[in-house]
Write an enzyme that holds these catalytic residues in place. Structure first.
Site, mmCIF file in Angstrom:
data_model
loop_
_atom_site.group_PDB
_atom_site.id
_atom_site.type_symbol
_atom_site.label_atom_id
_atom_site.label_comp_id
_atom_site.label_asym_id
_atom_site.label_seq_id
_atom_site.Cartn_x
_atom_site.Cartn_y
_atom_site.Cartn_z
ATOM 1 N N SER A 6 0.817 -1.178 0.021
ATOM 2 C CA SER A 6 0.102 0.036 0.203
ATOM 3 C C SER A 6 0.761 1.230 -0.002
ATOM 4 C CB SER A 6 -0.949 -0.013 1.405
ATOM 5 O OG SER A 6 -0.227 -0.175 2.329
ATOM 6 N N HIS A 230 -0.417 6.430 5.821
ATOM 7 C CA HIS A 230 0.046 5.993 4.566
ATOM 8 C C HIS A 230 0.420 7.374 3.878
ATOM 9 C CE1 HIS A 230 -1.688 2.264 5.051
ATOM 10 N NE2 HIS A 230 -1.017 1.669 4.259
#
Length: 248
Positions: A6, A230
């Site tokens: 990711s 993230h």
């Protein structure tokens, strides 16, 4: 060719890559797409949220074949960002940000305690190092004429000071995992004749708690926004610039 998890896929950074599985969390503005546009390259992006080194090398993921199978030897540039899920890095930080009573919930609590157990994380890190070397070797074998670049993880945590809601031993463990992953990635690149894009080093002052973050703070996922812990759009652009410079 872009391989990885990711941190390369860019979950929540709109828009989603056309035709990509929703579960991959693959953004059309992730660093592989930005690099391909900057260098005028055709892109094959098989990054997939949640991927481990095993998903790169040998295991299918939600019906997708091992990522390494996408290589056919015609590649000019191959990037790979992987290893964090092997070590449980972001899951550990997510667990650390949950209210402490949650750790006593049956079943879920046992998993959270395992993620936050330093001994378990140290063992996972020890296994990750060898797996990263195998990733580098297999990419070099399948793409012998390509420039191969390991791209390490953007810095999530400040080097010192508070990072609420993370605290104490959990914060110390998170910093240790990040530093070790950075070193293991560099070691794997060197051992396998691959290049290294030091995103972690470049983003020291752009951690999630900084005034100019390249990553997001811990929180619950919100549809339409970059995933917690993230890269954000600025982070993906910064990594793309680093990759372009390294590939020049």
């Amino acid at each position: 060719m872009a391989l990885g998890s990711s941190m390369a896929a860019g979950p929540g950074i709109a828009p989603r890559a056309p035709g990509s599985p929703r579960t991959a969390g693959r953004s059309a503005r992730n660093y592989p797409h930005l690099v391909a546009a900057a260098l005028g390259l055709d892109l094959v992006d098989v990054t997939y949220s949640g991927a481990t080194t095993a998903h790169v090398l040998s295991e299918s993921q939600r019906g997708a074949p091992p990522q390494i199978h996408a290589l056919d030897g015609s590649e000019t540039l191959v990037t790979v960002t992987i290893g964090g899920n092997d070590a449980g890095y972001v899951p550990m930080l997510f667990a650390a940000g949950l209210p402490r009573p949650v750790r006593r919930v049956p079943l879920l609590g046992a998993r959270l305690r395992e993620l936050l157990d330093p001994s378990a994380r140290y063992l996972a890190l020890a296994e990750t190092g060898a797996a990263l070397v195998e990733v580098g070797r297999e990419i070099r074998r399948r793409a012998p004429h390509a420039t191969v670049l390991f791209v390490d993880y953007l810095t999530l945590l400040p080097a010192t000071g508070p990072a609420p809601p993370l605290r104490g031993a959990d914060l110390t463990l998170g910093r240790h995992i990040a530093a070790t992953l950075e070193q293991l990635t560099a070691d794997a690149a060197k051992a396998t004749g691959c290049g290294l894009v030091p995103a972690a080093e470049a983003s020291r002052n752009h951690h999630a708690w900084s005034g100019t973050p390249w990553t997001t703070l811990p929180s619950l996922p919100i549809p339409g926004r970059p995933a917690p812990l993230h890269p954000n759009a600025d982070g993906m652009r910064a990594v793309a610039d680093l990759v372009v410079a390294a590939a020049a």
